[in-house]
Design a protein around this motif. Sequence first.
Motif, PDB file in Angstrom:
ATOM      1  N   TYR A  98     -31.702  21.341 -55.839  1.00  0.00           N
ATOM      2  CA  TYR A  98     -32.295  21.545 -54.513  1.00  0.00           C
ATOM      3  C   TYR A  98     -31.658  20.677 -53.438  1.00  0.00           C
ATOM      4  CZ  TYR A  98     -34.407  17.330 -56.346  1.00  0.00           C
ATOM      5  OH  TYR A  98     -34.559  16.099 -56.926  1.00  0.00           O
ATOM      6  N   PRO A 106     -38.607   8.606 -58.992  1.00  0.00           N
ATOM      7  CA  PRO A 106     -39.022   9.958 -58.590  1.00  0.00           C
ATOM      8  C   PRO A 106     -39.041  10.945 -59.747  1.00  0.00           C
ATOM      9  CG  PRO A 106     -37.336   9.085 -57.123  1.00  0.00           C
ATOM     10  CD  PRO A 106     -37.366   8.192 -58.331  1.00  0.00           C
ATOM     11  N   ILE A 134     -41.607  17.378 -55.371  1.00  0.00           N
ATOM     12  CA  ILE A 134     -41.352  18.576 -54.581  1.00  0.00           C
ATOM     13  C   ILE A 134     -42.312  19.645 -55.096  1.00  0.00           C
ATOM     14  CG2 ILE A 134     -39.690  20.408 -54.078  1.00  0.00           C
ATOM     15  CD1 ILE A 134     -37.456  18.354 -54.419  1.00  0.00           C
ATOM     16  N   GLN A 139     -40.401  14.187 -59.405  1.00  0.00           N
ATOM     17  CA  GLN A 139     -40.179  15.486 -58.731  1.00  0.00           C
ATOM     18  C   GLN A 139     -41.116  16.589 -59.205  1.00  0.00           C
ATOM     19  OE1 GLN A 139     -38.474  14.972 -56.203  1.00  0.00           O
ATOM     20  NE2 GLN A 139     -36.802  13.581 -56.630  1.00  0.00           N
ATOM     21  N   ARG A 157     -32.664  18.023 -63.316  1.00  0.00           N
ATOM     22  CA  ARG A 157     -32.973  16.591 -63.276  1.00  0.00           C
ATOM     23  C   ARG A 157     -32.538  15.867 -64.560  1.00  0.00           C
ATOM     24  NH1 ARG A 157     -33.769  13.551 -58.924  1.00  0.00           N
ATOM     25  NH2 ARG A 157     -35.396  12.293 -59.890  1.00  0.00           N
ATOM     26  N   THR A 170     -32.747   4.079 -54.797  1.00  0.00           N
ATOM     27  CA  THR A 170     -33.676   4.756 -55.642  1.00  0.00           C
ATOM     28  C   THR A 170     -33.158   4.758 -57.067  1.00  0.00           C
ATOM     29  OG1 THR A 170     -34.417   6.234 -53.880  1.00  0.00           O
ATOM     30  CG2 THR A 170     -34.743   6.997 -56.079  1.00  0.00           C
ATOM     31  N   VAL A 208     -31.952  16.536 -45.327  1.00  0.00           N
ATOM     32  CA  VAL A 208     -32.503  16.699 -46.679  1.00  0.00           C
ATOM     33  C   VAL A 208     -33.517  17.844 -46.745  1.00  0.00           C
ATOM     34  CG1 VAL A 208     -34.453  15.042 -46.662  1.00  0.00           C
ATOM     35  CG2 VAL A 208     -33.066  15.333 -48.719  1.00  0.00           C
ATOM     36  N   ARG A 209     -34.230  18.064 -45.645  1.00  0.00           N
ATOM     37  CA  ARG A 209     -35.120  19.237 -45.540  1.00  0.00           C
ATOM     38  C   ARG A 209     -34.878  19.911 -44.206  1.00  0.00           C
ATOM     39  NH1 ARG A 209     -37.705  15.504 -48.512  1.00  0.00           N
ATOM     40  NH2 ARG A 209     -38.023  14.246 -46.666  1.00  0.00           N
ATOM     41  N   ASP A 228     -41.479  10.489 -55.911  1.00  0.00           N
ATOM     42  CA  ASP A 228     -41.358  11.647 -55.017  1.00  0.00           C
ATOM     43  C   ASP A 228     -41.687  12.898 -55.820  1.00  0.00           C
ATOM     44  OD1 ASP A 228     -40.299   9.924 -53.156  1.00  0.00           O
ATOM     45  OD2 ASP A 228     -38.225  10.619 -53.375  1.00  0.00           O
ATOM     46  N   ASN A 259     -42.921  19.853 -49.422  1.00  0.00           N
ATOM     47  CA  ASN A 259     -42.759  21.271 -49.736  1.00  0.00           C
ATOM     48  C   ASN A 259     -41.279  21.531 -49.974  1.00  0.00           C
ATOM     49  OD1 ASN A 259     -45.416  21.946 -49.412  1.00  0.00           O
ATOM     50  ND2 ASN A 259     -45.190  22.583 -47.282  1.00  0.00           N
ATOM     51  N   ARG A 306     -31.930  24.505 -49.048  1.00  0.00           N
ATOM     52  CA  ARG A 306     -30.810  23.892 -48.326  1.00  0.00           C
ATOM     53  C   ARG A 306     -29.511  24.634 -48.599  1.00  0.00           C
ATOM     54  NH1 ARG A 306     -32.349  23.075 -44.785  1.00  0.00           N
ATOM     55  NH2 ARG A 306     -31.149  21.386 -43.919  1.00  0.00           N
ATOM     56  N   GLN A 331     -28.358   6.060 -53.668  1.00  0.00           N
ATOM     57  CA  GLN A 331     -29.105   7.265 -54.066  1.00  0.00           C
ATOM     58  C   GLN A 331     -29.521   7.191 -55.521  1.00  0.00           C
ATOM     59  OE1 GLN A 331     -30.417   9.166 -52.118  1.00  0.00           O
ATOM     60  NE2 GLN A 331     -29.212   9.044 -50.255  1.00  0.00           N
ATOM     61  N   SER A 374     -37.768  22.902 -49.646  1.00  0.00           N
ATOM     62  CA  SER A 374     -37.069  23.443 -48.482  1.00  0.00           C
ATOM     63  C   SER A 374     -35.664  23.855 -48.926  1.00  0.00           C
ATOM     64  CB  SER A 374     -37.035  22.334 -47.419  1.00  0.00           C
ATOM     65  OG  SER A 374     -36.138  22.592 -46.403  1.00  0.00           O
TER      66      SER A 374
END
Length: 437
Positions: A161, A261, A303, A263, A275, A234, A51-52, A301, A333, A337, A199, A335
Amino acid sequence: MQSKHYFIYTFGCAMNEYDTERIAAALEAKGYIPSDKVDDSDFIILNTCSVREKPQVKILSYLGQIKLLKEKRPNMIVGITGCVAQQEGEKFLKNNKVVNFVMGTDAVTHIDDIIEKAINGERFADTQTDSSSFSISSFSRKEKIAANVTIMKGCNNYCSYCIVPYVRGREVSRTPEEIINEIKSLVDNGVKEVCLLGQNVNSYGRNLSEKIDFPDLLSLVNKVNGLERIRFVTSHPKDFSEKMIYAMAENEKVCRYLHLPLQSGSNAVLKAMNRKYTYEEYREKIIKAREVMPDIEFSSDFIVGFPNETDDDFNDTLNAVQEIGYDRIFAFNYSKRPGTKAFDMEDNVPANVKSERLNSLFALQDSLYDKRLPGMEGIKTEVLVTSINNDKEYPYYGLNMYNRKVAFSSNKNLTFGDTASVLIKNAKRNCMYGIEV
Ligand code: SAH
Ligand code: SF4
Ligand code: F3S
C-alpha cells in the motif's frame, strides 16, 4: 535594506520535520528570518507528504491560497519539497505556475545551491536521487531539549500500500561517526533527548562497510555524556529482534516505549500488504519484550479498509488491539496510492464501511485505555520538562520514559531540560496531571 522572511509548512512524518530544520538553517544562513505568518513572507516552502491522498489534496488547497498572496507580492519565492515533490517533479512545476522550484527528498543535501538558484530567478525541478551513500553535513539548529536525528533514509520493504519506497528511495544508513557527532553537538547545545529516525530503524547499518546494526548503534548513543533519553521510530516487526529487546533493556537511556506498527490483525490482510509476518509472530515479539521489560509500553499503526478486508479480517484487528493492550494507536483509512502494488487492486471497501471500522477501532482503544487510567493514579514518574506555560495549576509539561504526556506543578523553580519526579494525581486519556515530589 528591509529584512526578508521565510515560512515553511511541514506535512507528514518526523523525517520531513528534520528536513524542515535543514532547510530553515540554509535560509537563515542566506539572511532570511523566520516568520509566523505566511502573508508577509518572501520565501515559502511546502514540505509535503504523499503517504495518503488527503494530505496531498491539502497541499493543492494551500497552493491556491499562496497564489492569491503572490498576486500581491510577485517577488515571493515558492518552493515545493518533500515526498510529493519527489513524486511529481517537473510535472508539478509545469502544472503549478505559482511554484518557483520543486526539490525532491534527496536534493536537500544541496539546499544551499537550490536556494541560491531560486533567489537568482531560476525555475526548476531537482529530483535527482542518490542511493550510494547518505551523509548529512552539520547544520545549525534551534535550541531545544528534544531533537530528531535522521539515521537512515529510504525503505526497501515495499509494503503493497505504501508510497514511501518510491519517494524516499532505497535504504541507506548514515555512518555511526556522523550520527554520534551530530548527537554530541546537539547535547553541547542543551539537548537532553534524541529521537533516532528511519522508516525501519531495525535494518540500520546493512549498507555500511563496517559491521554495525541498530542495537549496536543504540549502545553507542547511550554512551554520549549528557544525553538523558533515546527514542526511535519506526521499527518494522519482521526485523525487531531479540537482540533489540536486550539493547532496549540494557541501555538505560532508551525509553520504555516501542512503536511497532501491526497494520492489521488478519494474516490474510498482512499477506496482501506484504508485511512479511503473521499476527502470531508479532504477538510473540511483544510477549518476549514484556518478559524482559515488564513495564514497556507499545503503540501501533493500523490501516482499515485495505482491499478485500472482510468483517472477519477487521474483527481480527479488533481482537489484536484487545489482546496486545496498546498505550496508543494511530489508525488510517486505506488510501490508494499511485505506483504501489495495491494500486492495481480494487479499492472495494466502501468509504462508509472504512469510516465505521476506523471509529470502532478508536472506540475500542479508548475504552481499553480508560480502564487503565485509575491504575496510573498514585504512581511516581520521571518527567523531562520540555515546556513551561502560564497555567496556574500545572505550569510544567513534558514526557515520561513511556512517552506519556505529563503536566505538573512544583514548589521549585524548574527550567527546560530539568527532570522531575512527579506523583500522578489525575490520569486522563491525553495527559496525566500531578505534582513534583
Ligand atoms: N515506516 C513506517 C511507517 C511509514 S508511513 C512503518 O513501516 O511503520 C506511516 C503509516 O502510514 C504506516 O504505518 C501506515 O499505517 C500508514 N499508511 C501508509 N500508507 C498508507 C496508505 N496507502 N493508506 C493508509 N495508510 C497508510
Ligand atoms: Fe512503507 Fe512498509 Fe517501508 Fe514502512 S516499512 S515505509 S509502511 S514500505
Ligand atoms: Fe509522508 Fe514522506 Fe514521511 S510520504 S510519511 S513525509 S516519508
